[in-house]
Enzyme design. Structure first.
Site, PDB file in Angstrom:
ATOM      1  N   THR A 202       5.820 -20.435   9.420  1.00 53.43           N
ATOM      2  CA  THR A 202       5.948 -18.999   9.668  1.00 53.43           C
ATOM      3  C   THR A 202       4.712 -18.427  10.356  1.00 53.43           C
ATOM      4  O   THR A 202       3.616 -18.969  10.219  1.00 53.43           O
ATOM      5  CB  THR A 202       6.233 -18.224   8.365  1.00 53.43           C
ATOM      6  OG1 THR A 202       6.394 -16.838   8.679  1.00 53.43           O
ATOM      7  CG2 THR A 202       5.109 -18.367   7.355  1.00 53.43           C
ATOM      8  N   ARG A 203       4.944 -17.328  11.098  1.00 53.77           N
ATOM      9  CA  ARG A 203       3.828 -16.574  11.689  1.00 53.77           C
ATOM     10  C   ARG A 203       3.941 -15.100  11.303  1.00 53.77           C
ATOM     11  O   ARG A 203       3.302 -14.245  11.875  1.00 53.77           O
ATOM     12  CB  ARG A 203       3.802 -16.716  13.213  1.00 53.77           C
ATOM     13  CG  ARG A 203       5.138 -16.668  13.899  1.00 53.77           C
ATOM     14  CD  ARG A 203       5.014 -16.536  15.393  1.00 53.77           C
ATOM     15  NE  ARG A 203       5.047 -15.133  15.738  1.00 53.77           N
ATOM     16  CZ  ARG A 203       6.140 -14.454  16.068  1.00 53.77           C
ATOM     17  NH1 ARG A 203       7.314 -15.067  16.131  1.00 53.77           N
ATOM     18  NH2 ARG A 203       6.081 -13.176  16.355  1.00 53.77           N
ATOM     19  N   HIS A 207       8.950 -12.072   3.304  1.00 54.07           N
ATOM     20  CA  HIS A 207       9.640 -11.097   2.476  1.00 54.07           C
ATOM     21  C   HIS A 207      10.668 -11.829   1.615  1.00 54.07           C
ATOM     22  O   HIS A 207      10.738 -13.056   1.631  1.00 54.07           O
ATOM     23  CB  HIS A 207      10.283 -10.037   3.368  1.00 54.07           C
ATOM     24  CG  HIS A 207       9.279  -9.382   4.282  1.00 54.07           C
ATOM     25  ND1 HIS A 207       8.215  -8.669   3.794  1.00 54.07           N
ATOM     26  CD2 HIS A 207       9.163  -9.379   5.637  1.00 54.07           C
ATOM     27  CE1 HIS A 207       7.488  -8.215   4.811  1.00 54.07           C
ATOM     28  NE2 HIS A 207       8.031  -8.657   5.938  1.00 54.07           N
ATOM     29  N   HIS A 210      12.912 -14.598   3.127  1.00 55.15           N
ATOM     30  CA  HIS A 210      12.288 -15.901   3.399  1.00 55.15           C
ATOM     31  C   HIS A 210      12.184 -16.720   2.131  1.00 55.15           C
ATOM     32  O   HIS A 210      12.456 -17.929   2.128  1.00 55.15           O
ATOM     33  CB  HIS A 210      10.889 -15.708   4.001  1.00 55.15           C
ATOM     34  CG  HIS A 210      10.884 -14.840   5.208  1.00 55.15           C
ATOM     35  ND1 HIS A 210      10.346 -13.578   5.227  1.00 55.15           N
ATOM     36  CD2 HIS A 210      11.387 -15.056   6.445  1.00 55.15           C
ATOM     37  CE1 HIS A 210      10.505 -13.045   6.419  1.00 55.15           C
ATOM     38  NE2 HIS A 210      11.130 -13.924   7.182  1.00 55.15           N
TER      39      HIS A 210
END
Ligand code: PPS
Length: 580
Positions: A202-203, A207, A210
């Protein structure tokens, strides 16, 4: 000097992890020898690439790609020996530097502070066909694509290929315990008894959607979890990694105890969509993971010049699916999860029952809610994540901003700026600095005159100080003539990266300024005693991007300052009345 070991440049996947760090005596030897070698100062991206080459995250690579590997990667997604490798990892340099190096030379690779991180044994010096590379790797030569824009507009014209010997890994002072090499993570998984590990790349801040997605993937595959965010270089405009990592840390106890790990990856992303997904999977395999989650629009570069996406939302899944067998990594595909309010549950968007109401909040909407201090619902994110985001992105009325006046000498800039200062101080609760023209010329720019070059230097100093004040949550009021449009625009860009910016054009006509001639300067300028005087013998470029225009022939300074205050209120920069 000891002869170089004759290892191959590459090993097929599944081989041992590459470790390019040399021992202390070899490091001392290389350092000594490097006195006579050319030095290349690595760019930020190259430092990231070098770190992942050094620690084996880019195994089987042992250096920057030579021409044959580069061409083969570009055209066939494979190294010259056939090993799958989708992304060129090249050392681009200036033509001037390339001219000082010959094949067979060694060069010292240094970070921004001049620390020698590694040695490159130059096997190959070649000019890449950048357009062809862009088309082949990213599927487009449109510079709106961040990877293409970097390649065409920033990367040097010549690549140096060859084997790397590393003296040290780049040093990081932040989140040190979370920065783990492939070897360290593999050992940690072995110690913890993690046989299957599903990695999540992830970048963005994570939340609820995810976390739900990861938990589903872990259950489905009976796997442990590695949350593996990229903290090197991501997409311009992303949330800074300090904030993101605090958010990731805040939600780690949402996973069942002893089944999840968090580690940071200092990767420089290329936003290369499908090819990048394959690259990410290889990197995660090197970190000891067996499964890799690929969701919607993986490593997506955003939209092209015409507002169209560069890749289909599931192109990355399709490409990785082709190679998962060869790589020995199981891809875990995921559709976008949305929240279904009626069921109080997250589910893939294509499984939402008819007649129910799916909810989601876009990144833009989240930023807007933060800026205006509106509620961030708990179905969307965890309170601990919302709290971290609010700390980094306070509502507008707590953010710093700059009010930048421009106009002719005697137009009334300073008077209005002073009135605005008093009004803001009367409201209270904020720290305000007035960078008045005369004070700036005395304290920051005393050696400067009024040539274009000196005026630009003066304005960029003001802009720099204003951007620092803004970044640190203060209010800066600036009131120089600032006659040049490009310079003003550069200042806007610099300050807007740190907070708010408002350009106020004090549009008092030259005749009025000259008639007032408070300091007697216009008379001297007309008489030729003062040279390069703005409006008389020097240009003033009228702004086309003013956020507010004041004409002091109609408005008193008091009225003008009040108008600016109202503008700030409309933009959300003034605190709402207490109790609201
Ligand atoms: S600039 O162009 O933005 O760097 O100028 P600034 O720092 O605002 O300085 C402008 C003040 O310097 C006085 N002054 C001159 N102005 C313009 N041109 C020439 N050649 C010049 N020489 C001296 C003048 O008093 C300006 O003050 P203000 O407050 O604008 O009247």
């Amino acid at each position: 000097m000891r002869p170089l070991p004759h290892d191959h440049l590459i090993e097929p996947h599944g081989g041992e992890l590459v470790d390019l760090l040399v021992d202390q005596s070899r490091a001392a030897e290389l350092k000594e020898a490097s006195r006579d070698w050319p030095s290349w100062d690595l760019t930020d991206r190259q430092v990231c690439d070098l770190e992942l080459l050094t620690n084996g995250a880019f195994s089987p690579l042992r250096g920057f790609l030579s021409r044959s590997d580069y061409e083969s990667v570009r055209d066939d997604m494979r190294l010259a020996d056939g090993t799958l490798w989708p992304m060129p990892v090249t050392l681009d340099v200036s033509a001037e530097f390339a001219g000082s190096v010959s094949e067979g030379d060694a060069i010292a690779l240094r970070d921004a502070e001049g620390v020698m991180l590694a040695v490159l044994h130059v096997d190959d010096i070649f000019e890449p066909d950048k357009e062809r590379e862009a088309e082949a790797v990213f599927g487009t030569a449109d510079p709106h694509h961040p990877g293409v824009g970097y390649l065409l507009n920033h990367a040097g014209p010549v690549n140096l290929g060859g084997r790397v010997e590393a003296l040290t890994l780049p040093v990081h002072y932040d989140f040190r315990t979370l920065r783990r090499t492939p070897t360290e993570l593999r050992a940690e998984f072995a110690r913890a008894g993690f046989r299957k590990v599903v990695a999540f790349q992830t970048r963005n801040p994570m939340h609820r959607a995810h976390v739900e997605l990861i938990l589903r993937a872990a259950k489905e595959h009976e796997a442990n979890v590695l949350v593996h965010p990229v903290v090197g270089m991501t997409k311009p405009g992303d949330v800074d990694h300090y904030t993101r990592v605090r958010c990731y840390q805040a939600v780690m106890d949402r996973y069942p105890r002893n089944t999840a790990a968090l580690a940071l990856l200092n990767l420089a992303m290329r936003m290369g969509g499908p090819r990048e997904a394959v690259w990410h999977a290889i990197i995660r395999k090197n970190h000891g993971c067996t499964h890799f989650i690929v969701g919607r629009d993986h490593a997506g570069p955003g939209a092209d010049g015409g507002g169209q996406p560069f890749y289909g939302p599931y192109d990355a899944q399709e490409l990785l699916q082709k190679y998962e067998g060869e790589l020995g990594v199981t891809m875990v595909p995921f559709r976008m999860l949305v929240y279904v309010e009626d069921l109080d549950e997250y589910m893939p968007e294509d499984e939402v029952p008819a007649a129910t109401r799916p909810l989601s909040i876009s990144g833009t909407e989240l930023r807007d809610r933060l800026a205006t201090g509106r509620e961030i619902p708990e179905w969307f994110t965890y309170p601990e994540v919302a709290k971290e985001l609010r700390r980094s992105y306070p509502p507008r009325h707590q953010q710093g901003y700059t009010v930048f006046f421009t106009g002719l000498s005697g137009s009334g800039k300073s008077t209005i700026a002073n009135a605005l200062l008093s009004k803001l101080l009367e409201i209270g609760g904020r720290r305000v600095t007035l960078l008045a023209g005369d004070l700036v010329r005395k304290h920051l720019s005393s050696e400067l005159g009024f040539s274009r070059e000196h005026r630009d230097l003066n304005i960029s100093r003001i802009g720099y100080v204003a951007s620092e004040i803004t970044k640190n949550g203060g209010i800066a009021i600036c009131a120089p003539i600032a006659p040049y449009d490009t310079t003003r625009k550069a200042i806007r860009k610099m300050v807007e990266a740190a907070g708010g910016f408002m350009l106020v054009f004090v549009d008092t006509p030259l005749e009025v300024c000259e008639e007032r001639d408070r300091k007697g300067l216009y008379a001297k300028a007309r008489a030729g005693i003062i040279k390069e005087f703005t409006g008389i013998s020097d240009p003033y470029e009228v702004p086309d991007d003013a956020d507010h225009v004041v004409d002091t022939t109609d408005e008193s300074p008091e009225e003008a300052a009040q108008e600016i205050l109202l503008h700030l209120e409309r933009q959300g920069y003034l605190a709402p009345p207490s109790g609201v």
